[in-house]
Design an enzyme around this catalytic site. Structure first.
Site, PDB file in Angstrom:
ATOM      1  N   SER A  49      40.037   8.835 105.877  1.00  0.00           N
ATOM      2  CA  SER A  49      39.128   7.969 106.626  1.00  0.00           C
ATOM      3  C   SER A  49      39.850   6.688 107.058  1.00  0.00           C
ATOM      4  O   SER A  49      40.811   6.754 107.824  1.00  0.00           O
ATOM      5  CB  SER A  49      37.880   7.695 105.785  1.00  0.00           C
ATOM      6  OG  SER A  49      36.849   7.131 106.560  1.00  0.00           O
TER       7      SER A  49
ATOM      8  N   ASP B  12      30.747  16.508 108.356  1.00  0.00           N
ATOM      9  CA  ASP B  12      30.957  15.076 108.113  1.00  0.00           C
ATOM     10  C   ASP B  12      29.981  14.282 108.974  1.00  0.00           C
ATOM     11  O   ASP B  12      29.984  14.395 110.206  1.00  0.00           O
ATOM     12  CB  ASP B  12      32.403  14.734 108.474  1.00  0.00           C
ATOM     13  CG  ASP B  12      32.838  13.361 108.027  1.00  0.00           C
ATOM     14  OD1 ASP B  12      32.025  12.423 108.091  1.00  0.00           O
ATOM     15  OD2 ASP B  12      34.012  13.216 107.628  1.00  0.00           O
TER      16      ASP B  12
ATOM     17  N   HIS C  99      32.393  14.348 104.129  1.00  0.00           N
ATOM     18  CA  HIS C  99      33.371  13.250 104.072  1.00  0.00           C
ATOM     19  C   HIS C  99      33.790  12.905 102.645  1.00  0.00           C
ATOM     20  O   HIS C  99      34.551  11.969 102.442  1.00  0.00           O
ATOM     21  CB  HIS C  99      32.746  12.017 104.735  1.00  0.00           C
ATOM     22  CG  HIS C  99      33.727  10.977 105.197  1.00  0.00           C
ATOM     23  ND1 HIS C  99      34.616  11.191 106.228  1.00  0.00           N
ATOM     24  CD2 HIS C  99      33.957   9.702 104.772  1.00  0.00           C
ATOM     25  CE1 HIS C  99      35.337  10.097 106.429  1.00  0.00           C
ATOM     26  NE2 HIS C  99      34.963   9.185 105.550  1.00  0.00           N
TER      27      HIS C  99
END
Length: 281
Positions: A148, A224, A257
């Site tokens: 991320s 996600d 995620h």
């Protein structure tokens, strides 16, 4: 460099260290897994840069990377995501996506952030010097990856330091910070309103401006919740295609995620890096 903790793990040792940083003006912590091959000499290094809200603990405790790193003889280094401590400024509204835990791996230029938020210089200069002095790290053989915000950090740091890292990979990276809410808030806050100054912290913009990588591996979960609004892997795919950068973008159905996603594919990434670090030896 002071030891915070150490534990035996897959024949190696999982450490957490702290030290005083001149770059950030704070005490900083990082995790280091030293595999059992350390007795035979210096080892190739894999850096992992974590995402928003994380510390060095998240990857260390949740990713399940030590077993494979022990087999492959990789020294894993996991820094914190921002400076911390008394007097370090935080988001005035207490938001999670700016300030503490959200350093975005850059050197801030705007007050009050510029004094402490110097994560780029800390990671490229100060911390490697500390590591080389204290741990059996071969800094001629380095790889970098992240998740991320940390995927953004891994790719941008590698693009700006050609030849430093033998390989680069990412899990669900923020691919184009200049074109998503997380990035616009962070870059605007840390660097000011001049968007031209943001380009050196945006993977797609760096590639558009001529920076290159030999190749890139990215895994992205298709469940996600941040996929369309914040991560935008299609922009990275287009930038790499236009620049001729070989990109392996694996779209993983059903994955979100979380660290369950990272734990599912961390072995693939470590083996991919090990193959390239071996060629770099």
């Amino acid at each position: 460099m002071e030891s915070v903790s150490r534990a035996r793990c897959f024949g190696g040792t999982q450490h957490v260290f702290r030290h005083r940083s001149a770059e950030t003006g704070t005490e900083m912590r990082f995790a280091a897994f030293v595999p059992p091959q350390a007795g035979a000499g210096r080892l190739p290094v894999v850096w992992f840069l974590s995402g928003l809200t994380c510390t060095e603990e998240n990857f260390t405790m949740k990713a399940g990377a030590q077993r494979v790193a022990a087999e492959l003889g990789l020294l894993l280094l996991v820094p914190d995501t921002s400076p911390r401590g008394e007097g370090v400024p935080d988001d005035p509204d207490g938001a999670y996506d700016f300030g503490l835990g959200a350093g975005f791996y850059l050197d801030a230029t705007q007050a009050p952030w510029a004094r402490n938020y110097r994560m780029e210089s800390y990671l490229l200069h100060e911390l490697p010097a500390q590591v080389a002095a204290e741990l059996p790290a071969d800094l001629t053989r380095q790889a970098i990856m992240g998740h991320s915000m940390g995927g953004h950090g891994a790719i941008t740091l590698a693009l700006k330091t050609p030849g430093r890292f033998a390989s680069v990979s990412a899990f669900a990276p923020i691919s184009a910070p200049m074109r998503c809410p997380w990035g616009e808030k962070a870059l605007g806050g840390y660097l000011g309103p001049d968007r031209s100054a943001w380009r050196r912290y945006d993977s797609c913009a760096l590639i558009e401006d001529g920076a290159r990588l030999p190749e890139l591996l990215v895994d992205q979960g298709m469940a996600d919740t941040f996929l369309e609004s914040q991560l935008k892997p299609d922009l990275l795919r287009a930038a790499c295609a236009d620049a001729g950068i070989p990109l392996t973008l694996r779209l993983q159905e059903g994955y979100d995620h979380s660290y369950f996603f990272i734990a599912s594919f961390i072995e693939d990434h470590l083996r991919w890096h090990a193959g390239r670090l071996g060629r770099a030896a």
